[in-house]
Design a protein around this motif. Structure first.
Motif, short mmCIF file in Angstrom:
data_model
loop_
_atom_site.label_atom_id
_atom_site.label_comp_id
_atom_site.label_asym_id
_atom_site.label_seq_id
_atom_site.Cartn_x
_atom_site.Cartn_y
_atom_site.Cartn_z
N ARG A 60 114.35 8.53 58.59
CA ARG A 60 113.94 8.83 57.39
C ARG A 60 112.11 8.54 57.15
NH1 ARG A 60 115.17 9.76 52.36
NH2 ARG A 60 114.20 8.70 51.08
N PHE A 61 111.58 8.13 58.15
CA PHE A 61 110.16 7.54 56.99
C PHE A 61 109.65 9.36 58.34
CE2 PHE A 61 111.78 3.25 57.26
CZ PHE A 61 112.28 3.39 55.98
N GLU A 62 108.68 10.29 57.63
CA GLU A 62 107.74 10.82 58.02
C GLU A 62 106.29 10.30 58.00
OE1 GLU A 62 108.64 14.41 55.97
OE2 GLU A 62 110.59 14.60 56.50
N ASP A 63 105.69 9.55 58.44
CA ASP A 63 105.39 9.08 57.71
C ASP A 63 104.59 7.36 58.16
OD1 ASP A 63 101.73 9.14 57.74
OD2 ASP A 63 101.64 10.14 56.09
N SER A 64 103.57 7.19 59.20
CA SER A 64 103.58 6.10 58.85
C SER A 64 101.54 5.21 58.64
CB SER A 64 103.03 5.52 60.37
OG SER A 64 102.57 5.72 61.44
N PHE A 65 101.55 4.43 58.20
CA PHE A 65 99.85 3.70 57.73
C PHE A 65 99.63 2.64 57.98
CE2 PHE A 65 97.45 2.92 54.65
CZ PHE A 65 96.28 3.15 54.24
N PRO A 69 105.69 2.35 58.01
CA PRO A 69 106.40 2.98 57.65
C PRO A 69 105.96 3.33 56.22
CG PRO A 69 107.52 1.27 58.20
CD PRO A 69 106.98 0.97 58.81
N VAL A 70 105.83 4.60 55.72
CA VAL A 70 105.51 5.17 54.77
C VAL A 70 106.67 6.04 53.58
CG1 VAL A 70 103.76 6.12 52.77
CG2 VAL A 70 103.17 5.25 54.52
N VAL A 71 106.74 5.38 52.76
CA VAL A 71 107.83 6.27 51.64
C VAL A 71 107.67 6.65 50.64
CG1 VAL A 71 110.28 5.80 50.22
CG2 VAL A 71 109.99 5.03 53.05
N GLU A 72 107.25 8.21 50.11
CA GLU A 72 106.23 8.30 49.53
C GLU A 72 107.51 8.30 48.39
OE1 GLU A 72 104.45 10.32 48.58
OE2 GLU A 72 103.32 11.01 50.44
N ILE A 73 107.41 7.40 46.97
CA ILE A 73 107.66 7.70 45.50
C ILE A 73 107.97 8.79 44.29
CG2 ILE A 73 109.04 6.26 44.42
CD1 ILE A 73 110.11 5.09 46.19
N SER A 74 108.99 9.30 44.34
CA SER A 74 108.55 10.66 43.04
C SER A 74 108.55 9.96 41.85
CB SER A 74 109.64 11.17 42.84
OG SER A 74 111.22 10.92 42.90
N ASP A 75 108.61 8.85 41.64
CA ASP A 75 108.85 8.46 40.08
C ASP A 75 107.21 7.58 39.88
OD1 ASP A 75 111.41 7.33 40.47
OD2 ASP A 75 111.13 6.04 41.71
N ASN A 76 107.20 7.90 38.17
CA ASN A 76 106.04 8.04 36.96
C ASN A 76 105.06 5.91 37.88
OD1 ASN A 76 105.30 5.84 35.09
ND2 ASN A 76 104.50 8.61 35.00
N ASP A 77 104.27 6.71 38.01
CA ASP A 77 103.31 5.61 38.45
C ASP A 77 103.21 4.21 38.06
OD1 ASP A 77 101.07 4.70 40.37
OD2 ASP A 77 100.53 4.21 38.85
N THR A 78 103.67 4.18 36.59
CA THR A 78 103.79 3.32 35.99
C THR A 78 104.97 2.09 36.26
OG1 THR A 78 101.74 4.01 34.45
CG2 THR A 78 102.91 2.09 33.32
N ASP A 79 105.95 3.25 35.33
CA ASP A 79 107.03 2.80 35.33
C ASP A 79 107.56 2.23 36.85
OD1 ASP A 79 107.86 3.76 32.92
OD2 ASP A 79 109.03 5.82 33.92
N PHE A 80 106.92 2.57 37.88
CA PHE A 80 107.35 2.31 39.20
C PHE A 80 106.85 0.56 39.39
CE2 PHE A 80 107.91 1.85 44.26
CZ PHE A 80 109.17 1.94 44.04
N THR A 81 105.72 0.26 38.83
CA THR A 81 104.72 -0.47 38.88
C THR A 81 105.30 -1.13 38.22
OG1 THR A 81 102.80 0.40 39.09
CG2 THR A 81 102.35 -2.04 38.86
N HIS A 82 106.26 -1.44 37.71
CA HIS A 82 107.03 -2.42 37.01
C HIS A 82 108.25 -2.99 37.65
CE1 HIS A 82 105.17 -2.44 32.85
NE2 HIS A 82 104.85 -0.94 32.37
N LEU A 83 108.27 -1.92 37.59
CA LEU A 83 109.92 -2.26 38.38
C LEU A 83 109.36 -3.20 40.15
CD1 LEU A 83 112.86 -2.19 39.89
CD2 LEU A 83 111.70 0.23 40.90
#
Length: 328
Positions: A60-65, A69-83
């Motif tokens: 599942r996770f192709e990167d780490s930081f 593990p890091v998951v890339e989220i395609s959602d709008n930044d503002t919307d996802f921050t509210h979530l």
């Protein structure tokens, strides 16, 4: 802040000031913001996250930081921050209390995508205060004296709600949102309008076209209703001669019909392009104070029936399922 289509390397993205937890065990990132959060909390709040995070990490996770593990989220930044804010504090949004359109729209989009049914239903119920599915509630909602616990009103909000409802499949909001959009002027429907912040709100091309077509149909129906109400024949208010027979047209009918003709011909001024038959019947509102009580009461009763019939047919006007199906 970067636009949604701007790519920023992960190491150059900014940590969210409050949603970066030292004991977090997973990093979610939008196109510009990093969130170090807790896997268990994500899974507890959303079945989509639960399924996503139950998969083996190497697959599942192709990167780490910073070892997480890091998951890339395609959602709008503002919307996802509210979530994310809601995940960590459910008081962040509470249905029935005033909020902002940005927050409520963002949370509706996110709760729909991440299958958070309780939050989604709460938001739809909140929006239904202003965009209800019953005529009684609608009349209250559009009353200028009604104080709705929704969000500060803005120019173009009916367009914005109709677009949001279509985008999130919140279909129960659509008939009223499209109706209120249709009651805007034709120019506004076609060109869209800007709010006080300069943000432009428009219907989709399909909905704008539908509203323009239906506006003309509804206006014709309003004229028919005005004429019908004015031509009601009531023997109780008819002028009679000495033999008791009806002689000519009653004064009430004469005045009513005269006002309808005056209204339709535009003698009293240019007729408005924005009208709402559920709250106003222009000619009737003029002549109703001058007719007898019997005529007025009968007309009000008939008008109530006309409006209820129109309301029941409202979803069909916009090619939507019936109110009962939409509520379900």
């Amino acid at each position: 802040m970067a636009s949604d289509d701007t790519h920023i390397a992960i190491e150059d993205r900014k940590r969210h000031p409050t949603l970066w937890f030292d004991d977090g065990n997973i990093i979610l990132t939008t196109n510009c913001t990093l969130f170090c959060v807790h896997r268990g909390l994500l899974s507890m709040n959303s079945p989509v996250f639960a399924d996503m995070l139950s998969m083996p990490q190497p697959d599942r996770f192709e990167d780490s930081f910073e070892v997480h593990p890091v998951v890339e989220i395609s959602d709008n930044d503002t919307d996802f921050t509210h979530l994310m804010c809601f995940f960590y504090d459910h008081r962040y949004y509470h249905g029935g209390t005033e909020t902002t359109f940005e927050k409520i729209s963002g949370l509706l989009r996110m709760s729909t995508k991440y299958q958070m049914d309780d939050l989604r239903n709460e938001i739809i119920s909140h929006l239904s205060l202003a965009y209800p599915s019953t005529l009684e509630q609608y009349v209250k909602a559009v009353d200028p004296s009604t104080q709705l616990s929704l969000f500060p009103p803005f120019h173009g909000q009916h367009f914005a709600i109709a677009t949001l409802a279509s985008e999130t499949n919140a279909s129960v909001l659509l008939p009223t949102a499209l109706w209120r959009s249709m009651c805007m002027t034709s120019r506004d429907i076609l060109d869209g309008v800007a709010d006080s912040e300069g943000t432009k709100h428009m219907l989709s091309q399909k909905d704008a076209h539908l509203c323009i077509l239906k506006k003309h149909r509804v206006y014709k129906e309003q004229m028919r209703a005005e004429a019908f109400l004015a031509s009601l024949s009531l023997k109780e208010c008819a002028r009679r001669n000495e033999t008791g027979k009806i002689q000519g047209t009653s004064p009430c009918s004469e005045m009513a019909l005269s006002e309808v003709v005056r209204h339709i011909s535009g003698i009293e001024g240019v007729m408005t392009d924005s009208h709402d038959i559920f709250t106003k019947m222009s000619a009737f509102d003029v002549w109703r104070p001058f007719v007898c009580d019997t005529r007025r009461e009968r007309t009000v009763s008939e008008l109530s029936s006309v409006r209820m019939g129109c309301w029941d047919a409202l979803p069909r006007l916009f090619k939507l399922p019936s109110w009962d199906r939409l509520r379900r």
